[in-house]
Scaffold this active site. Structure first.
Site, short mmCIF file in Angstrom:
data_model
loop_
_atom_site.label_atom_id
_atom_site.label_comp_id
_atom_site.label_asym_id
_atom_site.label_seq_id
_atom_site.Cartn_x
_atom_site.Cartn_y
_atom_site.Cartn_z
N THR A 140 40.81 35.58 39.37
CA THR A 140 40.74 35.40 40.70
C THR A 140 39.66 34.73 41.28
OG1 THR A 140 40.78 36.70 42.86
CG2 THR A 140 40.03 37.74 40.88
N ASP A 141 39.87 34.02 42.40
CA ASP A 141 38.63 33.53 43.00
C ASP A 141 37.60 34.61 43.54
OD1 ASP A 141 40.09 34.43 45.12
OD2 ASP A 141 40.15 32.40 46.21
N GLU A 142 38.16 35.60 43.82
CA GLU A 142 37.36 36.75 44.14
C GLU A 142 36.13 37.08 43.30
OE1 GLU A 142 38.83 40.20 45.99
OE2 GLU A 142 40.65 39.24 46.86
N TYR A 165 37.60 45.89 43.05
CA TYR A 165 38.46 45.20 42.53
C TYR A 165 37.93 43.92 41.82
CZ TYR A 165 41.92 41.40 42.27
OH TYR A 165 42.77 39.97 41.72
N SER A 166 36.99 43.12 42.52
CA SER A 166 36.45 42.01 42.10
C SER A 166 35.54 42.10 41.09
CB SER A 166 35.90 40.91 43.19
OG SER A 166 34.90 41.56 43.94
N ALA A 167 34.85 43.15 41.06
CA ALA A 167 33.91 43.46 39.89
C ALA A 167 34.74 43.93 38.53
CB ALA A 167 32.84 44.91 40.43
N SER A 168 35.85 44.41 38.80
CA SER A 168 36.59 44.80 37.68
C SER A 168 37.27 43.49 37.08
CB SER A 168 37.76 45.98 37.84
OG SER A 168 38.69 45.33 38.78
N LYS A 169 37.79 42.54 37.89
CA LYS A 169 38.25 41.14 37.32
C LYS A 169 37.05 40.59 36.77
CE LYS A 169 41.69 39.80 37.76
NZ LYS A 169 42.93 39.92 36.95
P1 NAD Z 1 50.73 43.01 41.54
O1 NAD Z 1 50.06 44.14 41.76
O2 NAD Z 1 51.95 42.60 42.48
O3 NAD Z 1 51.31 43.09 40.03
C1 NAD Z 1 50.65 43.72 38.90
C2 NAD Z 1 51.92 44.15 37.84
O4 NAD Z 1 50.97 44.68 36.76
C3 NAD Z 1 52.61 45.34 38.34
O5 NAD Z 1 54.01 44.84 37.82
C4 NAD Z 1 52.23 46.55 37.68
O6 NAD Z 1 53.34 47.61 37.43
C5 NAD Z 1 51.52 46.11 36.48
N1 NAD Z 1 50.58 46.86 35.94
C6 NAD Z 1 49.52 47.38 36.57
N2 NAD Z 1 48.96 48.11 35.92
C7 NAD Z 1 49.48 48.19 34.63
C8 NAD Z 1 48.99 48.54 33.28
N3 NAD Z 1 47.93 49.43 33.12
N4 NAD Z 1 49.66 48.24 32.28
C9 NAD Z 1 50.93 47.59 32.33
N5 NAD Z 1 51.26 46.99 33.54
C10 NAD Z 1 50.41 47.22 34.55
O7 NAD Z 1 49.55 41.71 41.29
P2 NAD Z 1 49.71 40.20 41.43
O8 NAD Z 1 49.42 39.96 42.95
O9 NAD Z 1 51.06 39.68 40.84
O10 NAD Z 1 48.68 39.88 40.46
C11 NAD Z 1 48.90 39.33 39.13
C12 NAD Z 1 47.60 39.13 38.52
O11 NAD Z 1 47.05 37.76 39.29
C13 NAD Z 1 46.33 39.97 38.68
O12 NAD Z 1 45.73 39.92 37.31
C14 NAD Z 1 45.53 39.63 40.01
O13 NAD Z 1 44.09 39.96 39.66
C15 NAD Z 1 45.77 37.98 39.83
N6 NAD Z 1 45.58 37.15 41.13
C16 NAD Z 1 46.55 37.58 42.18
C17 NAD Z 1 46.30 36.82 43.32
C18 NAD Z 1 47.03 37.31 44.42
O14 NAD Z 1 47.07 36.45 45.73
N7 NAD Z 1 47.93 38.12 44.49
C19 NAD Z 1 45.44 35.67 43.26
C20 NAD Z 1 44.71 35.50 42.22
C21 NAD Z 1 44.82 36.14 40.91
O1 DAU Z 2 41.54 35.64 46.49
C1 DAU Z 2 42.61 36.06 45.60
C2 DAU Z 2 43.11 37.46 45.94
O2 DAU Z 2 43.99 37.57 47.05
C3 DAU Z 2 43.78 38.48 44.79
O3 DAU Z 2 42.74 38.43 43.68
C4 DAU Z 2 44.07 39.73 44.98
O4 DAU Z 2 44.87 40.29 44.15
C5 DAU Z 2 44.81 39.75 46.42
O5 DAU Z 2 45.15 40.81 46.70
C6 DAU Z 2 44.15 38.89 47.48
O6 DAU Z 2 43.31 39.44 48.00
P1 DAU Z 2 42.95 39.59 49.66
O7 DAU Z 2 41.96 40.95 50.04
O8 DAU Z 2 42.44 38.39 50.03
O9 DAU Z 2 44.38 39.81 50.16
P2 DAU Z 2 45.01 40.74 51.35
O10 DAU Z 2 46.58 40.24 51.54
O11 DAU Z 2 44.85 42.20 50.99
O12 DAU Z 2 44.26 40.38 52.51
C7 DAU Z 2 44.28 39.22 53.20
C8 DAU Z 2 43.15 38.75 54.22
O13 DAU Z 2 43.74 39.80 55.29
C9 DAU Z 2 41.81 39.87 53.83
O14 DAU Z 2 40.83 39.12 54.45
C10 DAU Z 2 41.88 41.26 54.71
C11 DAU Z 2 43.10 40.84 55.65
N1 DAU Z 2 44.10 42.14 56.03
C12 DAU Z 2 44.69 42.51 55.01
C13 DAU Z 2 45.55 43.67 55.36
C14 DAU Z 2 46.37 44.24 54.15
C15 DAU Z 2 44.01 42.30 57.24
O15 DAU Z 2 43.39 41.80 58.25
N2 DAU Z 2 44.93 43.45 57.52
C16 DAU Z 2 45.74 43.84 56.70
O16 DAU Z 2 46.65 44.85 56.86
#
Ligand code: NAD
Ligand code: DAU
Length: 376
Positions: A140-142, A165-169
């Site tokens: 992730t960009d985080e 979260y971002s520290a773990s990634k």
């Molecule tokens: P999500 O939370 O929608 O899905 C995560 C999936 O992983 C789920 O199906 C869950 O059941 C499975 N999972 C969780 N823990 C597990 C474990 N211990 N063993 C096996 N399966 C497990 O997440 P997402 O938004 O689809 O993100 C997918 C990947 O992309 C993540 O690694 C996230 O860090 C990365 N990412 C997400 C975004 C975003 O905007 N959502 C952006 C950049 C990168």
């Molecule tokens: O940048 C990539 C990341 O984007 C991924 O690595 C993460 O897995 C994904 O969850 C996402 O993280 P964000 O924290 O940016 O996404 P989220 O949708 O939780 O929040 C987007 C923005 O909106 C953030 O600035 C927080 C804000 N927010 C979020 C929620 C849930 C609100 O203002 N209100 C809300 O209720």
């Protein structure tokens, strides 16, 4: 024929990726490993599970036995790791789970792949791997931290995570780099910006806002709504992962993003306006209102008064913005879906797929919502 292990394939991006590669490549075999946490849902990939090319395994990526048994049964060529705890707010409540899944899970996948893929050692003692294998870490960009008003994240930007979260990634990325350097494992890391699109779990901003609009609930905006995210349609992310896996230079990191920065408050206002417009144009969509309705007067409640500014997220990163020059220059990737089209497509999808929303929020979602937003 390539054999894929796709982890997290029942989650938002993983499921979209599974659908994308099954359509794009006919001669592949897939094992999906997913522990079906609150974020994973078999309904999302129900149709794909009927495909003879797909096998589903329920299990935790941290469990060495489960991962080993998959490699014993299938000649896996590619491991693509989407599985993760992905929500920043939840990481603030329970950091340990994030470290376990995101760091230890990644290490376990790497270690198992290394054992099964190594076919010998070279004269210096480094493992030599079977031709054509690769491990891809979806990051992730985080991991780059937070930007001020200007500048972009490139692959050379120092890692500077702020949330659990971002520290773990970041920890996971560093383990991938360690396996690449120490054991010469063939790897790639992709770092993408915020995704949006179908099957996005309604704890994240866009689907949560859509859900609340339909229920006539307040729309919680953290702080003053000025935080900026760089939004990318999920299928464009999947296309980038496919390209990097098949054509990316081994050992390289690729940033993925579409130069689409938006303030949160603008996203929320645009979502309100789009839901209302779609319902004005097509009365059928009003059936998604809770309670379902076809009355045009019910649309009056869909307006900016629903917005409520709530207590800010702790350590809230101000701005993310990706420079995608490397993946565009080397692999010809570009975002095909413009935000103006993608957001309409996404909102339409939610209006037409309320069954899915109900299915994935039928568990602990209500409890989560009250805990997370009750005191804000
Ligand atoms: P999500 O939370 O929608 O899905 C995560 C999936 O992983 C789920 O199906 C869950 O059941 C499975 N999972 C969780 N823990 C597990 C474990 N211990 N063993 C096996 N399966 C497990 O997440 P997402 O938004 O689809 O993100 C997918 C990947 O992309 C993540 O690694 C996230 O860090 C990365 N990412 C997400 C975004 C975003 O905007 N959502 C952006 C950049 C990168
Ligand atoms: O940048 C990539 C990341 O984007 C991924 O690595 C993460 O897995 C994904 O969850 C996402 O993280 P964000 O924290 O940016 O996404 P989220 O949708 O939780 O929040 C987007 C923005 O909106 C953030 O600035 C927080 C804000 N927010 C979020 C929620 C849930 C609100 O203002 N209100 C809300 O209720």
């Amino acid at each position: 024929m390539k054999h894929y292990l796709v982890t997290g394939g029942a989650g938002f991006i993983g499921a979209n990726y599974v659908k994308y590669i099954l359509k794009k490549h006919s001669d592949i075999q897939l094992v999906i490993l997913d522990d079906l946490t609150y974020a994973g849902n078999l309904g999302t990939i129900r149709d794909n599970l009927k495909d003879p090319r797909v096998e589903f395994v329920k299990g935790n990526i941290v469990d060495p036995q489960i991962v080993k048994s998959i490699f014993e049964k299938h000649p896996i060529d590619f491991t693509v790791n989407f599985a993760a705890e992905s929500h920043v707010d939840r990481s603030i409540e329970n950091p340990q789970l994030f470290l376990q899944t995101n760091i230890l899970g990644t290490q376990n996948l790497l270690d198992t792949a290394k054992k099964f893929w190594a076919v010998g050692t070279d004269e210096k003692g480094y493992p030599v791997y079977r031709e054509g294998v690769k491990y891809l870490q979806v990051s992730t960009d985080e991991v780059y931290g937070s930007l001020g008003e200007t500048g972009y994240f490139t692959e050379k930007t120092p890692l500077d995570p702020r949330s659990p979260y971002s520290a773990s990634k970041t920890g996971a990325d560093l383990i991938v780099v360690a396996y690449s350097e120490t054991y010469k494992m063939p790897v790639n890391i992709t770092r993408c910006s915020n995704n949006y699109g179908p099957y996005h779990f309604p704890e994240k901003l866009i689907p949560l806002i859509i859900k609340n609009i339909l229920e006539g609930k307040k729309l919680p905006v953290y702080g003053d709504g000025s935080n900026v995210r760089d939004w990318l349609y999920v299928e464009d992310h999947c296309k980038a992962v496919d390209l990097v896996l098949l054509q990316g230079r081994t050992g390289e990191v690729y940033n993925i993003g579409g130069h689409n920065e938006m303030k949160n408050i603008d996203i929320v206002k645009l979502t309100i306006a789009t839901v209302r417009k779609l319902m004005e144009e097509n009365p059928e969509y009003r059936k998604a209102l809770k309670p379902a309705s076809l009355s045009v007067t019910d649309l009056n409640r869909i307006n900016n008064d629903l917005i409520t500014f709530v207590k800010d997220r702790l350590g809230h990163d101000h701005r993310y913005a990706i420079d995608p020059a490397k993946i565009t220059g080397e692999l010809g990737w570009y975002p095909e879906t413009k935000f103006a089209d993608g957001i309409v497509k996404t909102i339409r999808w939610y209006l037409e797929n309320q069954d899915w929303v109900e299915e994935v929020t039928s568990g602990d979602y209500q409890k989560y919502y009250e805990q997370m937003y009750g005191n804000r």
